[in-house]
Each structure stands twice: as structure tokens, then as C-alpha cells.
Design a protein around this motif. Structure first.
Motif, PDB file in Angstrom:
ATOM      1  N   MET A   1     -40.519   7.518  53.548  1.00  0.00           N
ATOM      2  CA  MET A   1     -41.260   6.295  53.278  1.00  0.00           C
ATOM      3  C   MET A   1     -41.851   6.395  51.880  1.00  0.00           C
ATOM      4  O   MET A   1     -42.344   7.461  51.479  1.00  0.00           O
ATOM      5  CB  MET A   1     -42.377   6.098  54.308  1.00  0.00           C
ATOM      6  CG  MET A   1     -41.890   6.071  55.755  1.00  0.00           C
ATOM      7  SD  MET A   1     -40.792   4.695  56.129  1.00  0.00           S
ATOM      8  CE  MET A   1     -41.948   3.344  56.137  1.00  0.00           C
ATOM      9  N   LEU A   2     -41.807   5.305  51.134  1.00  0.00           N
ATOM     10  CA  LEU A   2     -42.335   5.263  49.780  1.00  0.00           C
ATOM     11  C   LEU A   2     -43.509   4.292  49.714  1.00  0.00           C
ATOM     12  O   LEU A   2     -43.500   3.262  50.390  1.00  0.00           O
ATOM     13  CB  LEU A   2     -41.264   4.792  48.795  1.00  0.00           C
ATOM     14  CG  LEU A   2     -39.951   5.556  48.763  1.00  0.00           C
ATOM     15  CD1 LEU A   2     -39.008   4.934  47.730  1.00  0.00           C
ATOM     16  CD2 LEU A   2     -40.180   7.018  48.465  1.00  0.00           C
ATOM     17  N   ALA A   3     -44.482   4.636  48.889  1.00  0.00           N
ATOM     18  CA  ALA A   3     -45.638   3.755  48.704  1.00  0.00           C
ATOM     19  C   ALA A   3     -46.154   3.898  47.282  1.00  0.00           C
ATOM     20  O   ALA A   3     -46.156   4.993  46.715  1.00  0.00           O
ATOM     21  CB  ALA A   3     -46.742   4.102  49.699  1.00  0.00           C
ATOM     22  N   LEU A   4     -46.572   2.786  46.710  1.00  0.00           N
ATOM     23  CA  LEU A   4     -47.196   2.821  45.394  1.00  0.00           C
ATOM     24  C   LEU A   4     -48.608   3.355  45.511  1.00  0.00           C
ATOM     25  O   LEU A   4     -49.312   3.069  46.481  1.00  0.00           O
ATOM     26  CB  LEU A   4     -47.279   1.408  44.799  1.00  0.00           C
ATOM     27  CG  LEU A   4     -46.005   0.771  44.293  1.00  0.00           C
ATOM     28  CD1 LEU A   4     -46.294  -0.639  43.807  1.00  0.00           C
ATOM     29  CD2 LEU A   4     -45.390   1.588  43.178  1.00  0.00           C
ATOM     30  N   THR A   5     -49.017   4.103  44.532  1.00  0.00           N
ATOM     31  CA  THR A   5     -50.413   4.502  44.417  1.00  0.00           C
ATOM     32  C   THR A   5     -51.136   3.385  43.664  1.00  0.00           C
ATOM     33  O   THR A   5     -50.506   2.416  43.207  1.00  0.00           O
ATOM     34  CB  THR A   5     -50.543   5.815  43.629  1.00  0.00           C
ATOM     35  OG1 THR A   5     -50.062   5.581  42.294  1.00  0.00           O
ATOM     36  CG2 THR A   5     -49.754   6.944  44.283  1.00  0.00           C
ATOM     37  N   ALA A   6     -52.442   3.513  43.488  1.00  0.00           N
ATOM     38  CA  ALA A   6     -53.186   2.521  42.705  1.00  0.00           C
ATOM     39  C   ALA A   6     -52.640   2.459  41.281  1.00  0.00           C
ATOM     40  O   ALA A   6     -52.457   1.378  40.715  1.00  0.00           O
ATOM     41  CB  ALA A   6     -54.679   2.863  42.712  1.00  0.00           C
ATOM     42  N   ALA A   7     -52.343   3.621  40.704  1.00  0.00           N
ATOM     43  CA  ALA A   7     -51.774   3.666  39.347  1.00  0.00           C
ATOM     44  C   ALA A   7     -50.395   3.002  39.334  1.00  0.00           C
ATOM     45  O   ALA A   7     -50.035   2.324  38.361  1.00  0.00           O
ATOM     46  CB  ALA A   7     -51.683   5.101  38.854  1.00  0.00           C
ATOM     47  N   GLY A   8     -49.635   3.177  40.380  1.00  0.00           N
ATOM     48  CA  GLY A   8     -48.318   2.552  40.468  1.00  0.00           C
ATOM     49  C   GLY A   8     -48.405   1.041  40.568  1.00  0.00           C
ATOM     50  O   GLY A   8     -47.570   0.321  40.009  1.00  0.00           O
ATOM     51  N   ALA A   9     -49.408   0.547  41.284  1.00  0.00           N
ATOM     52  CA  ALA A   9     -49.606  -0.894  41.377  1.00  0.00           C
ATOM     53  C   ALA A   9     -49.926  -1.497  40.012  1.00  0.00           C
ATOM     54  O   ALA A   9     -49.415  -2.565  39.651  1.00  0.00           O
ATOM     55  CB  ALA A   9     -50.706  -1.212  42.377  1.00  0.00           C
ATOM     56  N   VAL A  10     -50.747  -0.783  39.223  1.00  0.00           N
ATOM     57  CA  VAL A  10     -51.057  -1.240  37.874  1.00  0.00           C
ATOM     58  C   VAL A  10     -49.787  -1.241  37.022  1.00  0.00           C
ATOM     59  O   VAL A  10     -49.508  -2.199  36.299  1.00  0.00           O
ATOM     60  CB  VAL A  10     -52.146  -0.347  37.233  1.00  0.00           C
ATOM     61  CG1 VAL A  10     -52.313  -0.639  35.743  1.00  0.00           C
ATOM     62  CG2 VAL A  10     -53.470  -0.526  37.961  1.00  0.00           C
ATOM     63  N   ALA A  11     -49.006  -0.179  37.126  1.00  0.00           N
ATOM     64  CA  ALA A  11     -47.758  -0.086  36.360  1.00  0.00           C
ATOM     65  C   ALA A  11     -46.790  -1.196  36.751  1.00  0.00           C
ATOM     66  O   ALA A  11     -46.147  -1.803  35.896  1.00  0.00           O
ATOM     67  CB  ALA A  11     -47.114   1.280  36.565  1.00  0.00           C
ATOM     68  N   ALA A  12     -46.683  -1.488  38.052  1.00  0.00           N
ATOM     69  CA  ALA A  12     -45.786  -2.550  38.522  1.00  0.00           C
ATOM     70  C   ALA A  12     -46.194  -3.897  37.934  1.00  0.00           C
ATOM     71  O   ALA A  12     -45.346  -4.689  37.520  1.00  0.00           O
ATOM     72  CB  ALA A  12     -45.774  -2.606  40.039  1.00  0.00           C
ATOM     73  N   ALA A  13     -47.486  -4.143  37.894  1.00  0.00           N
ATOM     74  CA  ALA A  13     -47.978  -5.398  37.322  1.00  0.00           C
ATOM     75  C   ALA A  13     -47.643  -5.477  35.834  1.00  0.00           C
ATOM     76  O   ALA A  13     -47.252  -6.530  35.330  1.00  0.00           O
ATOM     77  CB  ALA A  13     -49.478  -5.536  37.551  1.00  0.00           C
ATOM     78  N   GLN A  14     -47.775  -4.348  35.133  1.00  0.00           N
ATOM     79  CA  GLN A  14     -47.467  -4.327  33.701  1.00  0.00           C
ATOM     80  C   GLN A  14     -45.968  -4.492  33.460  1.00  0.00           C
ATOM     81  O   GLN A  14     -45.576  -5.141  32.487  1.00  0.00           O
ATOM     82  CB  GLN A  14     -47.983  -3.046  33.064  1.00  0.00           C
ATOM     83  CG  GLN A  14     -49.491  -3.007  32.976  1.00  0.00           C
ATOM     84  CD  GLN A  14     -50.016  -1.735  32.353  1.00  0.00           C
ATOM     85  OE1 GLN A  14     -49.290  -0.783  32.172  1.00  0.00           O
ATOM     86  NE2 GLN A  14     -51.293  -1.740  32.034  1.00  0.00           N
ATOM     87  N   ILE A  15     -45.147  -3.927  34.310  1.00  0.00           N
ATOM     88  CA  ILE A  15     -43.688  -4.088  34.186  1.00  0.00           C
ATOM     89  C   ILE A  15     -43.341  -5.564  34.386  1.00  0.00           C
ATOM     90  O   ILE A  15     -42.522  -6.116  33.657  1.00  0.00           O
ATOM     91  CB  ILE A  15     -42.940  -3.192  35.187  1.00  0.00           C
ATOM     92  CG1 ILE A  15     -43.091  -1.719  34.796  1.00  0.00           C
ATOM     93  CG2 ILE A  15     -41.464  -3.574  35.258  1.00  0.00           C
ATOM     94  CD1 ILE A  15     -42.619  -0.758  35.858  1.00  0.00           C
ATOM     95  N   ALA A  16     -43.965  -6.190  35.359  1.00  0.00           N
ATOM     96  CA  ALA A  16     -43.680  -7.608  35.636  1.00  0.00           C
ATOM     97  C   ALA A  16     -44.077  -8.491  34.459  1.00  0.00           C
ATOM     98  O   ALA A  16     -43.420  -9.495  34.182  1.00  0.00           O
ATOM     99  CB  ALA A  16     -44.424  -8.038  36.898  1.00  0.00           C
ATOM    100  N   GLU A  17     -45.144  -8.107  33.733  1.00  0.00           N
ATOM    101  CA  GLU A  17     -45.604  -8.885  32.590  1.00  0.00           C
ATOM    102  C   GLU A  17     -44.711  -8.711  31.375  1.00  0.00           C
ATOM    103  O   GLU A  17     -44.670  -9.587  30.514  1.00  0.00           O
ATOM    104  CB  GLU A  17     -47.030  -8.481  32.211  1.00  0.00           C
ATOM    105  CG  GLU A  17     -48.076  -8.916  33.209  1.00  0.00           C
ATOM    106  CD  GLU A  17     -49.461  -8.383  32.860  1.00  0.00           C
ATOM    107  OE1 GLU A  17     -49.625  -7.757  31.787  1.00  0.00           O
ATOM    108  OE2 GLU A  17     -50.381  -8.590  33.662  1.00  0.00           O
ATOM    109  N   ALA A  18     -44.046  -7.565  31.298  1.00  0.00           N
ATOM    110  CA  ALA A  18     -43.236  -7.250  30.093  1.00  0.00           C
ATOM    111  C   ALA A  18     -41.983  -8.083  30.004  1.00  0.00           C
ATOM    112  O   ALA A  18     -41.521  -8.703  30.855  1.00  0.00           O
ATOM    113  CB  ALA A  18     -42.871  -5.768  30.103  1.00  0.00           C
TER     114      ALA A  18
END
Length: 96
Positions: free
Chosen positions: A79-96
Motif C-alpha cells: 500500500m502506498l500513501a503520500l506523506t504531508a511533504a508528498g502532498a505539498v509536492a503533488a500540489a506543486q507538480i500540479a501547478e507546474a
């Protein structure tokens, strides 16, 4: 390594993995997602996703940054899960 530097160093598969995981977790109210589901979303073998995850977290660890994704074997399934840091990174990737 800063967030922006880390994002530019990501492989396309790692970027897609983080984004897919964010979307799948959001659809599941934050619950972890099966590795095979993420692999299917990415149209990639599960072994490639795990290898990419290991490289991503290794790179972050060398830069003394927190991991973005955690993997846990639960009832015979990865099972995979984002950490809090991963959630921030995902949001930044989506913005790029």
C-alpha cells in the motif's frame, strides 16, 4: 535540495506517480492506495513503480528531506500513501 530543485530532478514516472497517488488518495478520503492500482493508473509494472519510489525517497533522504511516499505491506499487499511533504509536492507538480 529545495522543493523546486527536487521537482525538476524528478523523472516523468515519479511525477506521474506522485500525482496519481494524490488523486487516488483524495478519492479515498486519504486512505493508502494499493501499489497495483497505482501501477495500473500509470500503465507501468509494479516493480517499476517500486523502483522509482526507492530512487525518489533515496534522493530525498540524501538531501535530508522527508520522504514523499511511504510503502507498507498490509495483508499481503503493498500500500502506498503520500506523506504531508508528498502532498505539498503533488500540489506543486500540479501547478507546474
Amino acid at each position: 535540495m529545495e522543493w523546486r530543485t527536487a521537482l525538476t530532478e524528478l523523472s516523468p514516472l515519479a511525477q506521474r506517480m506522485v500525482q496519481a497517488l494524490a488523486q487516488e488518495q483524495q478519492a479515498r478520503a486519504g486512505q493508502a492506495v494499493a501499489l497495483v492500482r497505482i501501477a495500473k493508473c500509470l500503465d507501468a509494472p509494479a516493480s517499476s513503480v517500486l523502483r522509482e519510489l526507492a530512487m525518489l525517497n533515496g534522493r530525498l533522504q540524501q538531501a535530508q528531506q522527508p520522504a514523499w511516499v511511504v510503502a507498507d505491506a498490509s495483508e499481503g499487499r503493498w500500500m502506498l500513501a503520500l506523506t504531508a511533504a508528498g502532498a505539498v509536492a503533488a500540489a506543486q507538480i500540479a501547478e507546474a
